[in-house]
Design a protein around this motif. Structure first.
Motif, mmCIF file in Angstrom:
data_model
loop_
_atom_site.group_PDB
_atom_site.id
_atom_site.type_symbol
_atom_site.label_atom_id
_atom_site.label_comp_id
_atom_site.label_asym_id
_atom_site.label_seq_id
_atom_site.Cartn_x
_atom_site.Cartn_y
_atom_site.Cartn_z
ATOM 1 N N LEU A 15 2.437 69.213 89.460
ATOM 2 C CA LEU A 15 1.966 68.162 88.564
ATOM 3 C C LEU A 15 0.799 67.370 89.136
ATOM 4 N N ASN A 16 0.725 67.271 90.452
ATOM 5 C CA ASN A 16 -0.277 66.394 91.057
ATOM 6 C C ASN A 16 -1.431 67.103 91.751
ATOM 7 N N ASN A 17 -1.192 68.265 92.347
ATOM 8 C CA ASN A 17 -2.210 68.853 93.213
ATOM 9 C C ASN A 17 -2.671 70.251 92.819
ATOM 10 N N ALA A 18 -1.842 71.007 92.128
ATOM 11 C CA ALA A 18 -2.233 72.370 91.761
ATOM 12 C C ALA A 18 -3.431 72.331 90.812
ATOM 13 N N ARG A 19 -4.209 73.405 90.826
ATOM 14 C CA ARG A 19 -5.437 73.448 90.021
ATOM 15 C C ARG A 19 -5.148 74.162 88.696
ATOM 16 N N TRP A 20 -5.017 73.396 87.637
ATOM 17 C CA TRP A 20 -4.896 73.941 86.292
ATOM 18 C C TRP A 20 -5.209 72.842 85.287
ATOM 19 N N ASP A 21 -5.635 73.258 84.115
ATOM 20 C CA ASP A 21 -6.118 72.339 83.095
ATOM 21 C C ASP A 21 -5.079 72.206 81.984
ATOM 22 N N ALA A 22 -4.464 71.036 81.884
ATOM 23 C CA ALA A 22 -3.424 70.818 80.878
ATOM 24 C C ALA A 22 -3.966 70.982 79.465
ATOM 25 N N ARG A 23 -5.216 70.584 79.237
ATOM 26 C CA ARG A 23 -5.785 70.698 77.885
ATOM 27 C C ARG A 23 -5.937 72.162 77.481
ATOM 28 N N ALA A 27 -4.197 74.259 74.388
ATOM 29 C CA ALA A 27 -4.876 75.168 73.457
ATOM 30 C C ALA A 27 -4.068 76.455 73.298
ATOM 31 N N ASP A 28 -3.529 76.960 74.410
ATOM 32 C CA ASP A 28 -2.657 78.134 74.338
ATOM 33 C C ASP A 28 -1.388 77.810 73.552
ATOM 34 N N ARG A 30 -1.084 75.645 71.069
ATOM 35 C CA ARG A 30 -1.411 75.649 69.640
ATOM 36 C C ARG A 30 -1.464 77.082 69.100
ATOM 37 N N ALA A 31 -2.090 77.975 69.864
ATOM 38 C CA ALA A 31 -2.195 79.366 69.420
ATOM 39 C C ALA A 31 -0.814 80.012 69.318
ATOM 40 N N TYR A 32 0.061 79.707 70.254
ATOM 41 C CA TYR A 32 1.426 80.252 70.244
ATOM 42 C C TYR A 32 2.199 79.755 69.021
ATOM 43 N N VAL A 33 2.060 78.457 68.727
ATOM 44 C CA VAL A 33 2.761 77.892 67.571
ATOM 45 C C VAL A 33 2.222 78.500 66.277
ATOM 46 N N VAL A 34 0.904 78.669 66.175
ATOM 47 C CA VAL A 34 0.329 79.275 64.972
ATOM 48 C C VAL A 34 0.823 80.708 64.805
ATOM 49 N N GLU A 35 0.863 81.456 65.894
ATOM 50 C CA GLU A 35 1.287 82.855 65.818
ATOM 51 C C GLU A 35 2.694 82.988 65.267
ATOM 52 N N HIS A 36 3.585 82.077 65.660
ATOM 53 C CA HIS A 36 4.998 82.235 65.307
ATOM 54 C C HIS A 36 5.475 81.303 64.193
ATOM 55 N N LEU A 37 4.839 80.155 64.033
ATOM 56 C CA LEU A 37 5.294 79.174 63.041
ATOM 57 C C LEU A 37 4.223 78.842 62.006
ATOM 58 N N LEU A 87 8.671 77.422 58.664
ATOM 59 C CA LEU A 87 9.204 78.302 59.702
ATOM 60 C C LEU A 87 9.741 77.543 60.908
ATOM 61 N N GLY A 88 9.356 76.291 61.070
ATOM 62 C CA GLY A 88 9.806 75.521 62.221
ATOM 63 C C GLY A 88 8.858 74.386 62.520
ATOM 64 N N ARG A 89 9.129 73.669 63.599
ATOM 65 C CA ARG A 89 8.322 72.505 63.954
ATOM 66 C C ARG A 89 8.249 72.368 65.462
ATOM 67 N N ALA A 90 7.099 71.917 65.952
ATOM 68 C CA ALA A 90 6.916 71.795 67.393
ATOM 69 C C ALA A 90 5.815 70.795 67.687
ATOM 70 N N LEU A 91 5.899 70.153 68.839
ATOM 71 C CA LEU A 91 4.838 69.289 69.328
ATOM 72 C C LEU A 91 3.701 70.164 69.850
ATOM 73 N N ILE A 92 2.448 69.809 69.524
ATOM 74 C CA ILE A 92 1.332 70.664 69.917
ATOM 75 C C ILE A 92 0.249 69.939 70.704
ATOM 76 N N ASP A 93 0.254 68.603 70.741
ATOM 77 C CA ASP A 93 -0.790 67.900 71.479
ATOM 78 C C ASP A 93 -0.313 66.485 71.777
#
Length: 341
Positions: A15-23, A27-28, A30-37, A87-93
């Protein structure tokens, strides 16, 4: 990205030091939710939730009103966007709200990892940013709904209209509903003029105890909008008196294609509860509010991972055969204020 959380120090590093972009992960998501829901009758729902905190070091924390607690508390506030479909509901952002007490103190911001480039933004502005990302990503959406903190904001409603996003948004009783009514008429003043035959007893969806029944009245507002579209004031009245012996009223401004039905608008008003259900399940099942981080980026990382896990559960549940959600709607044709009687 596959995450195997082991010891607490490994999670803190993630959560604090690893290199990755939460935004980018969102985006991934949102794409996952669109694909399935994803569904043409999809609804985007905006709301906020509070995270109670101790101390004054966590990014964005201060004493402020939390709807989660129902009172002023020392807390962080996150503005969230949910996607709800038959089809369902999910938090996306999500975006962490930073009060002016933070953005006016850049030293304090730097200590909490808040970039100098991060300005003060109201909660409706944060909501518009998230909605823009969803629309630009091509999410199938027919409607947007939100509570009165967002619905009362003219710029928020104008943003939706510019992008041809139909909406049903709650507004306060003193909301002016404008032109062609002999001046600025308040929502509650207009509602008091509704004839008895304008009220219809209808359900806005099923709750834990069955259909959520209310009396509803709909007034078409006769002032200029885009050709083919209409504006309405939708009024909801409770069936039983409150402790003061009064029937409680709620008000919604609506904008959608001409021919949209009362049932359609009521269904969207009821769809706003989808995000409350998402908050409850995400907090209970994926630890949305179970974190020990203070930094701005770490908050977004934790929230993103919790939303991703919640979306996986939502998609898994959607694979089980079930009836379509009761609030599934689409605008369909049918045959200045006109009360629908």
């Amino acid at each position: 990205m596959v995450v195997r959380a082991g010891r607490a120090d490994r999670m803190q590093r993630l959560l604090n030091n690893a290199r990755w972009d939460a935004r980018e992960v969102r985006a991934d998501l949102r794409a996952y939710v669109v694909e399935h829901l994803g569904h043409r009758d999809g609804v985007l729902v905006v709301d906020e939730t509070g995270f109670l905190k101790k101390g004054d070091k966590s990014a964005g924390v201060q004493r402020q009103y939390s709807g989660t607690a129902g009172r002023i508390e020392n807390c962080q506030l996150g503005v969230f966007l949910a996607y709800a479909s038959p089809l369902g509901r999910a938090l996306i952002d999500a975006e962490l709200y930073l009060p002016k007490s933070w953005t006016d103190d850049r030293v304090r911001c730097a200590t909490a990892g808040i970039p100098d480039s991060t300005p003060f933004a109201t909660k409706p502005v944060l909501a518009r940013q998230m909605l823009a990302r969803a629309v630009e990503a091509g999410m199938p959406v027919s409607w947007v709904t939100a509570d009165e903190a967002y619905g009362m904001d003219y710029k928020f409603r104008h943003f939706l209209e510019q992008r041809r996003l139909n909406y049903v948004v709650a507004v306060p009783k003193n909301q002016t509903v404008g032109a062609g009514l002999g001046g600025d008429t308040r929502a509650d003043t207009l509602a008091a003029q509704a004839p008895p035959e304008a009220w219809k007893r209808l359900s806005c969806g099923n709750g834990a105890k069955g259909p959520r029944l209310y009396d509803w009245a709909l007034a078409e507002l006769h002032f200029e909008t885009e050709p083919g579209y209409r504006r309405w004031l939708l009024v909801r009245r409770s069936l039983t008196p409150n402790v003061k012996g009064e029937l409680e009223l709620a008000y919604y401004l609506c904008h959608a294609p001409a021919g949209t039905t009362l049932d359609d608008l009521i269904a969207i008003a009821g769809a706003r509860w989808a995000i409350e259900e998402c908050f409850q399940s995400a907090k209970n099942e994926t630890g949305l509010d179970h974190y020990q981080v203070r930094r701005f980026d770490a908050w977004h990382r934790h929230i993103t991972l919790a939303m991703l896990a919640h979306a996986f559960l939502a998609v898994t549940a959607a694979s089980v055969p079930k009836a379509a959600a009761a609030w599934s709607v689409s605008a369909r044709p049918r045959s200045v204020v006109s009360w629908h009687t």
